[in-house]
Each structure stands twice: as structure tokens, then as C-alpha cells.
Design an enzyme around this catalytic site. Sequence first.
Site, PDB file in Angstrom:
ATOM      1  N   SER A 133      34.196  29.810   6.132  1.00 33.68           N
ATOM      2  CA  SER A 133      32.862  29.670   5.456  1.00 33.68           C
ATOM      3  C   SER A 133      31.949  30.666   5.619  1.00 33.68           C
ATOM      4  O   SER A 133      31.998  31.539   6.581  1.00 33.68           O
ATOM      5  CB  SER A 133      32.211  28.355   6.167  1.00 33.68           C
ATOM      6  OG  SER A 133      30.821  28.193   6.135  1.00 33.68           O
TER       7      SER A 133
ATOM      8  N   TYR B 245      30.640  23.681  14.609  1.00 35.18           N
ATOM      9  CA  TYR B 245      31.201  23.853  13.362  1.00 35.18           C
ATOM     10  C   TYR B 245      31.471  25.294  13.049  1.00 35.18           C
ATOM     11  O   TYR B 245      32.527  25.524  12.585  1.00 35.18           O
ATOM     12  CB  TYR B 245      30.465  23.026  12.464  1.00 35.18           C
ATOM     13  CG  TYR B 245      30.668  23.688  10.938  1.00 35.18           C
ATOM     14  CD1 TYR B 245      32.219  23.038  10.230  1.00 35.18           C
ATOM     15  CD2 TYR B 245      30.034  24.373  10.297  1.00 35.18           C
ATOM     16  CE1 TYR B 245      32.273  23.354   8.854  1.00 35.18           C
ATOM     17  CE2 TYR B 245      30.361  24.932   9.046  1.00 35.18           C
ATOM     18  CZ  TYR B 245      31.510  24.341   8.450  1.00 35.18           C
ATOM     19  OH  TYR B 245      31.904  24.585   7.019  1.00 35.18           O
TER      20      TYR B 245
ATOM     21  N   LYS C  71      35.103  27.618  12.881  1.00 33.51           N
ATOM     22  CA  LYS C  71      35.530  28.290  11.413  1.00 33.51           C
ATOM     23  C   LYS C  71      36.008  29.807  12.106  1.00 33.51           C
ATOM     24  O   LYS C  71      36.883  30.372  11.694  1.00 33.51           O
ATOM     25  CB  LYS C  71      34.426  28.530  10.513  1.00 33.51           C
ATOM     26  CG  LYS C  71      34.032  27.137   9.675  1.00 33.51           C
ATOM     27  CD  LYS C  71      35.353  26.883   8.773  1.00 33.51           C
ATOM     28  CE  LYS C  71      35.154  25.391   8.243  1.00 33.51           C
ATOM     29  NZ  LYS C  71      36.343  25.163   7.467  1.00 33.51           N
TER      30      LYS C  71
END
Length: 346
Positions: free
Chosen positions: A128, A153, A157
Site C-alpha cells: 500500500s 496496519y 505492510k
Amino acid sequence: MGKKTVLVTGGAGYIGSHVTVELINAGYDVVVADNMSNCDLTCFEGVKEVTGRTDIPFYRIDCCNQESVETIFNAHAIDALIHFAAYKAVGESVEQPLKYFRNNLDSFITVLSVAAGHGGCNVLFSSSATVYGETDRLPVTEESPRQPAMSPYGATKQMCEDILESSVKAAGTGIKGMALRYFNPVGAHPSALLGELPRGVPNNLIPYVTQTAIGKRECLTIFGDDYPTPDGTCLRDYIDVVDLAKAHVAAVGRMVDGKMKKDYEIFNVGTGRPVSVLEIVRAFEKANGVKLNYRFGPRRAGDITAIWADPSLANRELGWTAQRTLEDTMKSAWEWELHLAALNKK
Ligand code: UD1
């Protein structure tokens, strides 16, 4: 040479289902694995209908379970693996960091371990733009430094990118890797048979827009009108999910055809076009001929002013460019919302 087989973990979810469709359209055999923790069978049924393929192998398994993942590798010769199986809600990751670290890291480590145990394969990781954090060097290239993650989060990644890179470098794993860094994936399949299924009140802009238009939500709040941007609202790079899916097909082709220039590669996947929140609202209204009830509210904590991609590396190396217009995307998002409404009426 026979058909190549791609394992798509999280293949029943929003992006995974669109990627499954495009891989099948491009002539790949696809095996889908999903634990259905954040979706139902709507999108997978849509995949079957759109592709006319009712025989897609589907494993309802948790990728954190090594034995279950082994079952798939024992049953199929996997040429490439695309890993989507992860939690993705930024806010929830702040509230429940351990859930995010445990699941997102464990599932990826497990599939990599099993792949390495079977002699390795090509691994594409679903990353991302969040890995870039707050950056003022715009547009963002793959060379732009990663900043400290702004959420657990985002940290998962970054960590999964590092885990993949280390696995590629280690001798004997047989793993080649690629990370695709998505900007803001939006929209739905033009058939309106697959799209995003947000649970509860959506955090992301487009589902909030479509749910407001259909009357599920009263009013869209635009978070902030005093940002230093042309119209005062934030700028993002909204990438249509079908374009995004096609980038995966190009990436898998590069890997299985042995065209990678390095054993670990990173590509930004975006349009290269900054679009403001107000422009999204206007584009949605114009494309669909509907009025949207919205108001301006305070800035949302953690939002960055602007981020958009320099996608030229992917354009050049993958031979891929985003094709769909903002109007196409807004139409597809609305058609999907209407489809969901029709399903609920049944
Ligand atoms: C976030 C994540 C990104 C993830 C993406 C998933 C971060 C920093 N970003 O991006 O990693 O890939 O979600 O789609 O964690 N907005 C409103 N009103 C709303 C909702 C959103 O005005 O009700 C605005 C936001 O302020 C923002 C834009 O719309 O400017 C896009 O927001 P959103 O869809 O939530 O995505 P991001 O926060 O950019």
C-alpha cells in the site's frame, strides 16, 4: 507450455475477486483461498458468473494454518502466489494492534514458508502507498523513502515487504518477489457483480458516497476544507479496481515469464492524477445524475493533505497504464451499490 497456476489468497475479497477475474480472462488457472473472515460468497459467485467458470478451486482455509496451506501446495503446482489475505481497517488496527500483527504477519510468513518448502515460487505481495507515510515529495516514486508507519496496519505492510525481500535474498528459498503499492483502490466491476462489501459504517470515501446516495447514510461529511490544496480538500490517487487487477496480471506475467530485472521488485500502482474529495463528489453526481447530500466537517485525525503516485515505472516495466476514467469508476461504484440494494430486497 501448459497453463500457469496462480494461488490467490484472500481471493474472495474486494481486490482479490477482481484479480481472479482478470487472471482467468488472461488464461491463467486460479486457485482461491479465503477464510471468509471479512466477506461472504457474493464476490466469488460474481467471479464465477463473470468468467463463466464454475470449477475454480476454492479452499476455505486460514492462511495462518500451515497444514491447510500445505494442502493447496500438495494439490496444485503453484507458479505464482498473490497474497491478499490480511486485515485492512486502519482505525481497527490502532484499536487492536495485536490482532493485526498476529494475523497479517503470520499468514504471510506461513504462505512463504510453505512456498519455500515446495521449492519456491513467484510471490506478489499486496502492499500500500501507506508505507510512504506523510511525504511532501510529490508525486511519490518507488525511491521515495518509507516513513515510520502511521498505524499498525501500515506497519504490517512495511514488515511484510521486508519479510518478502529477506526471503528472496536468503539462499535456497526459490522465492522471487514483487510488492505492488496501491494508492486508493475504488470502484467495482462493470458487470456490477463484484465490488467492495464494507461492514458497518464505511471509513473509506467511495462506499460512504454510494451509501449516502442510496439513502443508507444521511449525509457525507467531507473531512476538512482548509487544506493547502486548490479547493481546500485532500488530494488522493484513486485507482479503479479493474485497472488495479490488470496491473496484477501484468506483474504475474513478468514473473512467470522470467522478465524480472531483480529478484525483488516494487511498483507503485496509481493513475498519477491527484483528485480532491470535492472532485470525487462532483464526478459521482455528474456520472450518475444523482445529488449527494454532503457537508464540510473538521479534518480527520491522521489524514495527510495529499498523496499521489508517479506510476511511470509500472507504465514502463509492466507495460501497464490505468485506463478507466473517473466517470467509469463512479458509475461502476454506483451500479454496485444498486446491485447490493437489489440483493437485499430479495
Ligand atoms: C486509507 C489508508 C490506505 C488504504 C485506504 C483503503 C492510510 C493513511 N490510508 O486511505 O492505506 O489503502 O484507506 O482504501 O492509512 N473522506 C471524507 N469523508 C469520509 C471518508 C473519507 O472526506 O467520510 C476523505 C478523507 O479525508 C481522504 C479521502 O476522503 O481525504 C480518502 O479517504 P479514504 O477513502 O478513507 O482513504 P485514505 O485515508 O486516503
